[in-house]
Write a protein that holds these residues in place. Sequence first.
Motif, PDB file in Angstrom:
ATOM      1  N   TYR A 157      -6.789  -0.368  -3.547  1.00 16.57           N
ATOM      2  CA  TYR A 157      -5.457   0.647  -3.062  1.00 16.57           C
ATOM      3  C   TYR A 157      -5.993   0.719  -1.422  1.00 16.57           C
ATOM      4  O   TYR A 157      -6.895   1.321  -1.112  1.00 16.57           O
ATOM      5  CB  TYR A 157      -5.941   1.769  -3.968  1.00 16.57           C
ATOM      6  N   LEU A 158      -4.847   0.499  -0.661  1.00 16.66           N
ATOM      7  CA  LEU A 158      -4.698   0.798   0.660  1.00 16.66           C
ATOM      8  C   LEU A 158      -4.008   2.158   0.813  1.00 16.66           C
ATOM      9  O   LEU A 158      -3.295   2.437   0.565  1.00 16.66           O
ATOM     10  CB  LEU A 158      -4.119  -0.080   1.479  1.00 16.66           C
ATOM     11  N   ALA A 159      -4.894   3.413   1.325  1.00 14.64           N
ATOM     12  CA  ALA A 159      -4.331   4.639   1.276  1.00 14.64           C
ATOM     13  C   ALA A 159      -4.039   4.723   2.740  1.00 14.64           C
ATOM     14  O   ALA A 159      -4.780   4.771   3.693  1.00 14.64           O
ATOM     15  CB  ALA A 159      -5.663   5.730   1.137  1.00 14.64           C
ATOM     16  N   MET A 160      -2.745   4.751   2.979  1.00 17.21           N
ATOM     17  CA  MET A 160      -2.189   5.108   4.353  1.00 17.21           C
ATOM     18  C   MET A 160      -1.604   6.667   4.451  1.00 17.21           C
ATOM     19  O   MET A 160      -1.607   7.599   3.295  1.00 17.21           O
ATOM     20  CB  MET A 160      -0.939   4.228   4.647  1.00 17.21           C
ATOM     21  N   GLU A 161      -1.618   7.018   5.895  1.00 19.48           N
ATOM     22  CA  GLU A 161      -1.311   8.438   6.132  1.00 19.48           C
ATOM     23  C   GLU A 161       0.072   8.816   5.530  1.00 19.48           C
ATOM     24  O   GLU A 161       0.355   9.921   5.110  1.00 19.48           O
ATOM     25  CB  GLU A 161      -1.630   8.818   7.511  1.00 19.48           C
ATOM     26  N   GLY A 162       1.290   8.104   6.089  1.00 16.58           N
ATOM     27  CA  GLY A 162       2.333   8.425   5.702  1.00 16.58           C
ATOM     28  C   GLY A 162       2.847   9.642   6.482  1.00 16.58           C
ATOM     29  O   GLY A 162       2.187   9.704   7.550  1.00 16.58           O
ATOM     30  N   PRO A 163       4.140   9.996   6.617  1.00 15.32           N
ATOM     31  CA  PRO A 163       5.125   9.961   5.296  1.00 15.32           C
ATOM     32  C   PRO A 163       5.775   8.599   5.253  1.00 15.32           C
ATOM     33  O   PRO A 163       6.501   8.288   4.324  1.00 15.32           O
ATOM     34  CB  PRO A 163       5.865  11.238   5.142  1.00 15.32           C
ATOM     35  N   GLN A 164       5.810   8.067   6.420  1.00 12.99           N
ATOM     36  CA  GLN A 164       6.770   6.686   6.528  1.00 12.99           C
ATOM     37  C   GLN A 164       6.012   5.650   5.806  1.00 12.99           C
ATOM     38  O   GLN A 164       4.866   5.504   5.483  1.00 12.99           O
ATOM     39  CB  GLN A 164       6.799   6.479   8.358  1.00 12.99           C
ATOM     40  N   PHE A 165       6.967   4.730   5.392  1.00 10.74           N
ATOM     41  CA  PHE A 165       6.381   3.367   4.669  1.00 10.74           C
ATOM     42  C   PHE A 165       5.945   2.557   5.645  1.00 10.74           C
ATOM     43  O   PHE A 165       6.008   2.833   7.097  1.00 10.74           O
ATOM     44  CB  PHE A 165       7.334   2.981   3.780  1.00 10.74           C
ATOM     45  N   SER A 166       5.281   1.409   5.391  1.00  7.61           N
ATOM     46  CA  SER A 166       4.731   0.423   6.502  1.00  7.61           C
ATOM     47  C   SER A 166       5.832  -0.298   7.229  1.00  7.61           C
ATOM     48  O   SER A 166       6.982  -0.537   6.775  1.00  7.61           O
ATOM     49  CB  SER A 166       3.921  -0.485   5.547  1.00  7.61           C
ATOM     50  N   SER A 167       5.321  -0.941   8.240  1.00  2.00           N
ATOM     51  CA  SER A 167       6.060  -1.763   8.989  1.00  2.00           C
ATOM     52  C   SER A 167       5.871  -3.084   8.308  1.00  2.00           C
ATOM     53  O   SER A 167       4.782  -3.322   7.700  1.00  2.00           O
ATOM     54  CB  SER A 167       5.666  -1.774  10.444  1.00  2.00           C
ATOM     55  N   GLN A 168       6.766  -4.082   8.474  1.00  2.00           N
ATOM     56  CA  GLN A 168       6.145  -5.368   8.172  1.00  2.00           C
ATOM     57  C   GLN A 168       4.929  -6.067   8.664  1.00  2.00           C
ATOM     58  O   GLN A 168       4.227  -6.700   7.588  1.00  2.00           O
ATOM     59  CB  GLN A 168       7.440  -6.420   8.437  1.00  2.00           C
ATOM     60  N   ALA A 169       4.543  -5.827   9.638  1.00  2.00           N
ATOM     61  CA  ALA A 169       3.354  -6.277  10.187  1.00  2.00           C
ATOM     62  C   ALA A 169       2.255  -5.573   9.645  1.00  2.00           C
ATOM     63  O   ALA A 169       1.135  -5.978   9.459  1.00  2.00           O
ATOM     64  CB  ALA A 169       3.180  -6.158  11.745  1.00  2.00           C
ATOM     65  N   GLU A 170       2.132  -4.230   9.392  1.00  2.00           N
ATOM     66  CA  GLU A 170       1.247  -3.522   8.543  1.00  2.00           C
ATOM     67  C   GLU A 170       1.012  -4.186   7.416  1.00  2.00           C
ATOM     68  O   GLU A 170       0.000  -4.227   6.655  1.00  2.00           O
ATOM     69  CB  GLU A 170       1.512  -2.070   8.669  1.00  2.00           C
ATOM     70  N   SER A 171       2.278  -4.232   6.485  1.00  2.00           N
ATOM     71  CA  SER A 171       2.129  -4.647   5.263  1.00  2.00           C
ATOM     72  C   SER A 171       1.600  -6.260   5.203  1.00  2.00           C
ATOM     73  O   SER A 171       0.776  -6.314   4.284  1.00  2.00           O
ATOM     74  CB  SER A 171       3.792  -4.749   4.643  1.00  2.00           C
ATOM     75  N   ILE A 207       3.441   1.180 -10.040  1.00  3.93           N
ATOM     76  CA  ILE A 207       4.340   0.412  -8.918  1.00  3.93           C
ATOM     77  C   ILE A 207       5.649   0.764  -9.105  1.00  3.93           C
ATOM     78  O   ILE A 207       6.295   0.639 -10.122  1.00  3.93           O
ATOM     79  CB  ILE A 207       3.932  -1.260  -9.158  1.00  3.93           C
ATOM     80  N   THR A 208       6.138   1.087  -7.884  1.00  2.00           N
ATOM     81  CA  THR A 208       7.410   1.340  -7.505  1.00  2.00           C
ATOM     82  C   THR A 208       8.375   0.208  -6.750  1.00  2.00           C
ATOM     83  O   THR A 208       9.571   0.168  -6.906  1.00  2.00           O
ATOM     84  CB  THR A 208       7.928   2.632  -7.119  1.00  2.00           C
ATOM     85  N   ASP A 209       7.638  -0.769  -5.709  1.00  3.06           N
ATOM     86  CA  ASP A 209       8.243  -1.480  -5.073  1.00  3.06           C
ATOM     87  C   ASP A 209       7.191  -2.633  -4.279  1.00  3.06           C
ATOM     88  O   ASP A 209       6.236  -2.496  -4.890  1.00  3.06           O
ATOM     89  CB  ASP A 209       8.663  -0.631  -3.994  1.00  3.06           C
ATOM     90  N   TYR A 210       7.623  -3.524  -3.718  1.00  2.00           N
ATOM     91  CA  TYR A 210       6.907  -4.544  -3.224  1.00  2.00           C
ATOM     92  C   TYR A 210       6.474  -4.231  -1.711  1.00  2.00           C
ATOM     93  O   TYR A 210       6.417  -5.079  -0.919  1.00  2.00           O
ATOM     94  CB  TYR A 210       7.409  -6.029  -3.140  1.00  2.00           C
ATOM     95  N   ASP A 211       6.460  -2.843  -1.514  1.00  2.00           N
ATOM     96  CA  ASP A 211       6.212  -2.508   0.069  1.00  2.00           C
ATOM     97  C   ASP A 211       7.231  -3.452   1.002  1.00  2.00           C
ATOM     98  O   ASP A 211       8.456  -3.503   0.693  1.00  2.00           O
ATOM     99  CB  ASP A 211       4.943  -2.626   0.436  1.00  2.00           C
ATOM    100  N   SER A 212       6.974  -3.890   2.117  1.00  2.00           N
ATOM    101  CA  SER A 212       7.873  -4.431   2.870  1.00  2.00           C
ATOM    102  C   SER A 212       7.644  -5.965   3.385  1.00  2.00           C
ATOM    103  O   SER A 212       8.233  -6.531   4.376  1.00  2.00           O
ATOM    104  CB  SER A 212       7.911  -3.765   4.519  1.00  2.00           C
ATOM    105  N   TRP A 213       6.362  -6.496   2.632  1.00  2.00           N
ATOM    106  CA  TRP A 213       5.998  -7.916   2.947  1.00  2.00           C
ATOM    107  C   TRP A 213       6.704  -8.928   2.186  1.00  2.00           C
ATOM    108  O   TRP A 213       6.917  -9.982   2.638  1.00  2.00           O
ATOM    109  CB  TRP A 213       4.575  -8.161   2.783  1.00  2.00           C
ATOM    110  N   HIS A 214       7.316  -8.677   1.148  1.00  2.00           N
ATOM    111  CA  HIS A 214       8.029  -9.566   0.271  1.00  2.00           C
ATOM    112  C   HIS A 214       9.249 -10.179   0.765  1.00  2.00           C
ATOM    113  O   HIS A 214      10.233  -9.313   0.914  1.00  2.00           O
ATOM    114  CB  HIS A 214       8.307  -8.843  -1.312  1.00  2.00           C
ATOM    115  N   PRO A 215       9.463 -11.402   0.962  1.00  2.00           N
ATOM    116  CA  PRO A 215      10.768 -12.033   1.562  1.00  2.00           C
ATOM    117  C   PRO A 215      11.945 -12.178   0.941  1.00  2.00           C
ATOM    118  O   PRO A 215      12.926 -12.046   1.288  1.00  2.00           O
ATOM    119  CB  PRO A 215      10.154 -13.629   1.659  1.00  2.00           C
ATOM    120  N   ASP A 216      11.708 -11.558  -0.638  1.00  2.00           N
ATOM    121  CA  ASP A 216      13.045 -11.320  -1.728  1.00  2.00           C
ATOM    122  C   ASP A 216      13.251 -10.152  -1.758  1.00  2.00           C
ATOM    123  O   ASP A 216      14.246  -9.717  -2.253  1.00  2.00           O
ATOM    124  CB  ASP A 216      12.597 -12.145  -2.869  1.00  2.00           C
ATOM    125  N   HIS A 217      12.666  -9.170  -1.059  1.00  2.00           N
ATOM    126  CA  HIS A 217      12.836  -7.689  -1.422  1.00  2.00           C
ATOM    127  C   HIS A 217      13.343  -6.962  -0.416  1.00  2.00           C
ATOM    128  O   HIS A 217      13.595  -5.604  -0.293  1.00  2.00           O
ATOM    129  CB  HIS A 217      11.860  -7.038  -2.399  1.00  2.00           C
TER     130      HIS A 217
END
Length: 289
Positions: A157-171, A207-217
């Motif tokens: 589990y990667l614990a990020m500070e938030g509250p924003q979600f990750s950029s694609q580069a971070e993901s 799990i609620t989502d695929y963060d921002s890395w997934h090309p189809d989501h």
Amino acid sequence: MDRVIGVIGGSGVYEIDGLQSPDWVTVDSPFGAPSDACLVGHLDGVKMAFLPRHGRGHVHSPSSVPYRANIDALKRLGVTDVISVSACGSFRDQMAPGDFVIVDQFIDRTFAREKSFFGPGLVAHVSVAHPTCPRLGAVCARAAREAGINVHEGGTYLAMEGPQFSSQAESRLYREVWGCDVIGMTNMPEAKLAREAELCYASVAMITDYDSWHPDHGTVDITDIITTLTGNAGKARALLGSLPSLLGPHTPCPHGCDHALDHAILTAPDKRDPDMVAKLSAIAGRVLG
């Protein structure tokens, strides 16, 4: 000592089904006010204490959650085992929205939170090489399977500070370079503090989502997350409902979670700050006398 199960409920999880004689109990902590009162009752004859991590009505952001006060409050209620339930994003195709992951490792990227009960005047170092309790995690996995949940045992589990979600580069960094499996904002420093408090701790990541890395989501959509959260919350309550019978009577932790402070305190007894000793009466009273 009797077993007392503590549940820290994350986004979407605000109750435990079937809790008998429930009562909201306010616990005073020297570390400030907890996120909310604790809902205390019994389930199958086992005492349970439920604490909404973000407070009822979701008033705390991941960074403002009073993690130390929350763990201290559960310890003062006699909790022996903590199950953390939280929402997360996935870095793996096979870990799909709606699935649960029993986390066993963390990478902590938070930076705006108090991460220890100890400090100047009373110094301690605990090991978090294995930050969750294998026995408790295995029971949570079994409970998930019995509830018909698609569950994955083990994950980082990667614990990020938030509250924003990750950029694609971070993901992509977290997924491809660091090898993380899921990402969330609340399990750190919670897991570290539970270890300092000598509590068995298990992380159930929904799990609620695929963060921002997934090309189809594409990017994370909060509307989609809330929809998935609603379904996950019902699954989580089913999982929690079977824990008392699966855990059985309290026994010492075979992995030593309940003795994490045995050799952790380094400050000599005659140099310990009396105020710190008093403040840590619940967390470290076993070793401080």
